[in-house]
Design an enzyme around this catalytic site. Structure first.
Site, mmCIF file in Angstrom:
data_model
loop_
_atom_site.group_PDB
_atom_site.id
_atom_site.type_symbol
_atom_site.label_atom_id
_atom_site.label_comp_id
_atom_site.label_asym_id
_atom_site.label_seq_id
_atom_site.Cartn_x
_atom_site.Cartn_y
_atom_site.Cartn_z
ATOM 1 N N THR A 1 0.819 -1.208 0.000
ATOM 2 C CA THR A 1 0.000 0.000 0.000
ATOM 3 C C THR A 1 0.862 1.271 0.000
ATOM 4 O O THR A 1 0.516 2.266 -0.620
ATOM 5 C CB THR A 1 -0.911 -0.025 1.246
ATOM 6 O OG1 THR A 1 -1.675 -1.229 1.193
ATOM 7 C CG2 THR A 1 -1.855 1.150 1.275
ATOM 8 N N ALA B 1 -0.251 9.957 -1.682
ATOM 9 C CA ALA B 1 0.896 10.702 -1.144
ATOM 10 C C ALA B 1 0.488 11.978 -0.411
ATOM 11 O O ALA B 1 1.225 12.947 -0.368
ATOM 12 C CB ALA B 1 1.902 11.015 -2.247
ATOM 13 N N HIS C 1 -2.796 14.289 5.188
ATOM 14 C CA HIS C 1 -4.131 14.853 5.405
ATOM 15 C C HIS C 1 -4.175 15.761 6.622
ATOM 16 O O HIS C 1 -3.478 15.520 7.609
ATOM 17 C CB HIS C 1 -5.150 13.716 5.578
ATOM 18 C CG HIS C 1 -5.374 12.935 4.318
ATOM 19 N ND1 HIS C 1 -6.191 13.378 3.317
ATOM 20 C CD2 HIS C 1 -4.844 11.758 3.896
ATOM 21 C CE1 HIS C 1 -6.181 12.485 2.320
ATOM 22 N NE2 HIS C 1 -5.367 11.497 2.645
ATOM 23 N N SER D 1 -6.274 5.055 4.395
ATOM 24 C CA SER D 1 -6.120 6.498 4.537
ATOM 25 C C SER D 1 -6.784 6.943 5.836
ATOM 26 O O SER D 1 -7.882 6.469 6.152
ATOM 27 C CB SER D 1 -6.787 7.189 3.354
ATOM 28 O OG SER D 1 -6.696 8.580 3.499
ATOM 29 N N CYS E 1 20.137 8.926 -15.777
ATOM 30 C CA CYS E 1 18.741 9.142 -16.165
ATOM 31 C C CYS E 1 18.633 10.580 -16.621
ATOM 32 O O CYS E 1 18.770 11.501 -15.831
ATOM 33 C CB CYS E 1 17.819 8.888 -14.970
ATOM 34 S SG CYS E 1 16.150 9.542 -15.203
ATOM 35 N N CYS F 1 17.607 4.902 -19.527
ATOM 36 C CA CYS F 1 18.520 4.535 -18.442
ATOM 37 C C CYS F 1 18.459 3.068 -18.041
ATOM 38 O O CYS F 1 19.345 2.599 -17.341
ATOM 39 C CB CYS F 1 18.306 5.440 -17.227
ATOM 40 S SG CYS F 1 16.699 5.250 -16.432
#
Lengths: 449, 486
Positions: free
Chosen positions: B41, B47, B50, B344, B407, B449
């Site tokens: 998870t 992201a 809260h 969440s 990269c 990359c």
């Protein structure tokens, strides 16, 4: 600060040809910046033949084609830095670049040629649903693994997209002993060159499934299979035609995107149709002293045309540098580099500049894009060459160029396809009264699709 | 040996519990079934940090959300993890929505969420000009923020390892039983794992969507955890400025709806859908799901440029049947602690859950004697691209590997990649390098990359390149070494 006359960003076919041409035109201080460990760009991994038929009149492999230019660069003693990454380019043509030995460098150039080439579109851009296992590569990445590093990326392969690299890799992987199950193409026609369809698929009995796409991806760790379905006329998969194809590798050859992050940072206006800089026929962008050529401008099918375009860029960049020297001014010194918000407005201003000194070329009926986007209003002693692509397959068509509503040129074609770039040259005498033109429109007439 | 505590699951929850335990004079192990930490998870979610107005007042969720939010600044600073307090807006599109916002506001006040304000349509559009002009009002929460969930978990794990925690990856727990301890003359747990038997006095179950399975190894089932799938679309950095705060829609009982938010790395993220699924590893995106994200997100921000999508992904929430976090000592088996159902705002709450869980262990009898040498600071991997020119110059002088860009989309250097492999709890796969450095996360999605990172992994791990994996055993990138092509 390192001062040079011409900085060329990218040491692939475009950059090499531009650098050489600038040197031929008397520019001494040229510097090529290349991010890979050697010059030659993507040609180094294209070990198949078919390069150079137009430009050299003979058939070469990619590395052979590159070598002809690399040798000249060496002979001419044109300095270059490999393993060098350009991090930033500003509007006043100051380049920030790094490598292991010089560290971070600032390079101030009187003119810059953008020759960064292009990158491949990815699965993300397509939004193919399913899991995220190992075994999904763009065709170019797989090509590098096989041709440069000497590894076989998989044994049972499905290829999505019939772009040229995908077709070439179908043959390459077959020769390496992998089984290429099929090549699926979303469109009803291939985006690749006809010769590649014949030589890479038909000769090896690899099925090309037109109007087909990959609808799901299976496998937790390594890819185990995909489902393939036919699509309808609005390119939506037809569920009833879905078929599961076991495979351990999915190659994507679904298009190339000009690599213009540096151009954007420098405030170079881009064309939404090509995703490359808007250029004049001199290959100068709308930012003074910054030129561009090759796949960074628009994606080519043949390196030969990249070379020709880059020669123009090199020659015109040389001319620009000479003029500035004659006028005794150092171009761009008076300008300040702004923040990104300001740069965005400068984009618009820069494009207005392009507009005020040139005639815009316009892709009209049946035409996807036209390069260059602007033609100068002055003399065109060598004529004006236009590059363009059509937006579908058409037979027995006439391609016309309209100066406002007045047709100044037309040519008949038996067949045109989006996969093959078209070109036409407007002779100087045709261009006599261009000054009265507000736009040059390229269009297809009497089409029968 | 008998560990004082074994934590099962190295997601963000287990990571913070392990870090919290590492403050004390204890032998602790952290067990992870995947080849890397933060793979469940934690790897794929919104992201969001809260604010805490959403969780019902009086629940564990509400308590730990607000506490976690308040801890986030310090924790992310100590662990060197990005965190931006950008605020959030919950949009209302009709009167019904507006009354829900009013309830959320009141709930938030009870939860002691600072700075909450109800905005009218004009204020909302002034704050976020790109949201739908159909908006009739919004709830503004200035303390909401964004972070990077797997970096947060990685930071906490690395810091725990720095402080002596044994991290064992590829170490699935198959069974748990109790035995009389030979050493201590009391009972301890024996965990049968893929790496043999591991003994511990206390066991913490932080196994995410597998929480009920681990719990059933020791006790009767007292709850269920089912996976709830959420699909997301990630857009290119060129679109990262479309909104400046987290844009929610008015919540429903299935969750907080589809959000649109900038990420700490400057991309734009939208999602998730919300669909209960039966498989605990069902992480495939679907055409329907992604279409739903596009449609729903468009309600909040009408001009979302979906042609700039660079990738899509799925996250599984560990949804409990109780409606609240389940953080409690087993009523029947002493020394066993469940920390499950962490959906969440679990990411936000994680640092607070760490504190809370360790406190429960103390109450269960685990002696907590602080270590004198606890290191609270974890030095993150240098982000080359964010350094000044002078700093870049210095880095390359000191270590020329920083002068080699691997990269190109994200400007990630070989120096960073080597560091990500060599550091504590280092990367062992392509995805491991990617999560730690962002190599391969840009617009070309690893096209350029991948072969280069694979070669560095092979060199650093001293394995043949054909053994390099995308994400652990079975996900080898290449099938065979051919003769050198040169």
């Amino acid at each position: 600060m390192l001062n040079v006359d011409l900085a060329v960003i990218g040491g692939g076919p475009a950059g090499l040809a531009a650098a050489l041409e600038a040197r031929k035109n008397g520019i001494e201080k040229v510097l090529i910046l290349e991010r890979d460990k050697e010059l030659g760009g993507i040609l180094q991994q294209c070990i198949h033949n078919g390069f150079g038929l137009h430009y050299f009149g003979e058939e070469l492999t990619g590395p052979e084609y590159a070598e002809r230019f690399v040798e000249q660069v060496e002979e001419q003693g044109i300095p270059y830095k490999c393993d060098t990454m350009v991090l930033h380019l500003s509007r006043d043509r100051t380049i920030t670049a790094i490598n292991r030995t010089d560290g971070l460098m600032k390079i101030k150039a009187k003119a810059v040629v953008l020759a960064m080439g292009c990158r491949e579109r990815t699965r993300g851009a397509l939004n193919i649903p399913g899991s995220r296992p190992a075994g999904i590569y763009t065709a170019g990445t797989a090509q590098r693994f096989v041709n440069m590093d000497g590894y076989l990326p998989g044994r049972k392969v499905v290829i999505l997209g019939s772009g040229d690299i995908g077709l070439i890799m179908a043959r390459r992987l077959t020769l390496e002993g992998a089984e290429v199950r099929m090549v699926c193409e979303l469109l009803p026609y291939s985006g690749g060159l006809n010769r590649n369809i014949v030589q890479c698929l038909e000769d090896y009995q690899i099925p090309l499934k037109l109007s087909h796409t990959v609808t799901n991806i299976f496998g937790k760790e390594r890819l185990e299979g995909v489902t393939v379905a036919q699509v309808d006329s609005s390119r939506q998969p037809i569920r009833e035609t879905e078929e599961y194809v076991p495979c351990d590798t999915l190659l994507l050859s679904v298009g190339l995107i000009p690599e213009n992050e540096l151009s954007r940072e420098a405030g170079v206006p881009l064309d939404r149709l090509t995703s490359g800089p808007i250029v004049k026929e001199t290959m100068e962008t709308c930012v003074e002293g910054i030129f561009a050529c090759g796949n960074v401008v628009h994606v080519h099918d043949l390196v030969d045309f990249v070379t020709r375009e880059s020669i123009t860029a090199g020659r015109c960049a040389a001319e620009y540098i000479r003029k500035q020297k004659d006028a005794g001014s150092v171009p761009g010194e008076d300008r300040k580099t702004g923040g990104s918000a300001q740069d965005q407005n400068k984009d618009v201003a820069a494009e207005a500049g392009c507009q005020s000194d040139g005639i815009q070329t316009v892709a009209s009926d049946g035409i996807k894009y036209v390069v260059p986007q602007y033609a100068g209003r002055g003399e065109h002693p060598e004529g004006l060459k236009l590059f363009f692509r059509v937006d579908g397959i058409y037979r027995n068509v006439r391609i016309a160029v309209q100066c406002d509503d007045h047709e100044i040129y037309s040519v008949r074609k038996r067949k045109v396809a989006p996969g093959e770039m078209e070109t036409l040259t407007l002779k100087p005498e045709l261009l006599g009264d261009l000054n009265t033109c507000s736009e040059l429109r390229v269009e297809l007439v009497s089409q029968d699709k | 040996m008998v560990y004082d505590a074994a934590v099962i699951g190295a997601g963000v929850t287990g990571a913070f519990i392990a870090r919290e335990l590492s403050r004390y004079q204890l032998n602790v192990c952290l067990l992870e079934k995947e080849e890397d930490v933060a793979m469940g998870t934690t790897k794929a979610n919104s992201a969001i940090v809260h604010a805490g107005y959403d969780a019902k007042h009086g629940t564990l969720k509400s308590l730990l959300n607000v506490r976690g939010n308040a801890l986030m600044e310090q924790v992310t600073r100590e662990l060197g993890v990005p965190f931006k307090r950008i605020g959030s807006l919950v949009l209302a599109f009709n009167e019904e929505d507006r009354s829900v916002l009013e309830q959320l506001y009141q709930n938030g006040i009870q939860n002691k969420v600072p700075g909450l304000r109800l905005l009218n349509a004009k204020e909302t559009v002034a704050m976020e000009p790109n949201v739908s002009h159909r908006v009739v009002g919004s709830l503004y929460a200035p303390t909401a923020g964004i972070t990077c969930p797997y970096e947060l978990a990685l930071g906490a794990v690395e810091n725990a390892v720095q402080n002596g925690v044994d991290l064992k990856r590829d170490c699935r727990v198959l069974d748990i039983r109790k035995e009389k301890s030979m050493e201590k003359g009391q009972e301890n747990f024996v965990l049968t794992t893929e790496q043999g038997e591991i003994r511990a006095s206390y066991v913490v179950n932080a196994a995410g969507v597998y929480g009920e399975i681990v719990s059933e190894m020791v006790q009767e089932r007292s709850f269920t955890i089912h996976p709830r799938k959420g699909e997301y679309l990630l857009l290119d950095k060129s679109q990262g400025n479309l909104v400046h705060s987290v844009i929610f829609q008015t919540p429903t009982k299935m969750g907080k709806g589809v959000l649109v938010t900038p990420t700490v790395d400057g991309n734009l993220l939208t999602g998730p859908t919300s669909l209960d699924v039966s498989e605990k590893d069902d992480v495939g995106t679907t055409a329907e799901g992604l279409e739903k994200v596009r449609k729903e997100a468009g309600k909040s921000v009408p001009e979302l440029p979906f042609r700039d999508v660079i990738t899509s992904f799925v996250g599984l929430r560990a949804t409990p049947d109780t409606g609240d976090f389940i953080i409690e000592a087993s009523g029947t088996v002493k020394g066993f602690l469940n920390v499950v159902g962490i959906e969440s705002p679990g990411l936000t709450a994680a640092p607070a859950i760490g504190e809370y869980a360790v406190d429960l262990l103390k109450k269960e009898g685990l002696p907590l004697v602080p270590r004198g040498d606890f290191q609270s600071v974890r030095k993150p991997i240098v982000r080359f691209r964010e350094q000044t020119d002078e700093e870049k110059q210095r880095l390359i002088r000191e270590n020329p590997l920083y002068g080699n860009v691997i990269c190109r989309c994200e400007t990630i250097t070989e120096g960073e990649i080597v560091d990500s492999i060599r550091r504590p709890a280092g990367a062992r796969s392509l995805d491991g390098v990617k999560r730690r450095t962002r190599a391969g996360m840009g617009r070309c999605q690893g096209g350029f990359c991948t072969p280069r990172v694979a070669a560095i992994l092979a060199r650093e791990l001293r394995i043949p390149e054909e053994k390099v994996t995308k994400k652990g055993k079975g996900s080898e990138l290449l099938v065979e070494k051919r003769g050198s092509s040169c």
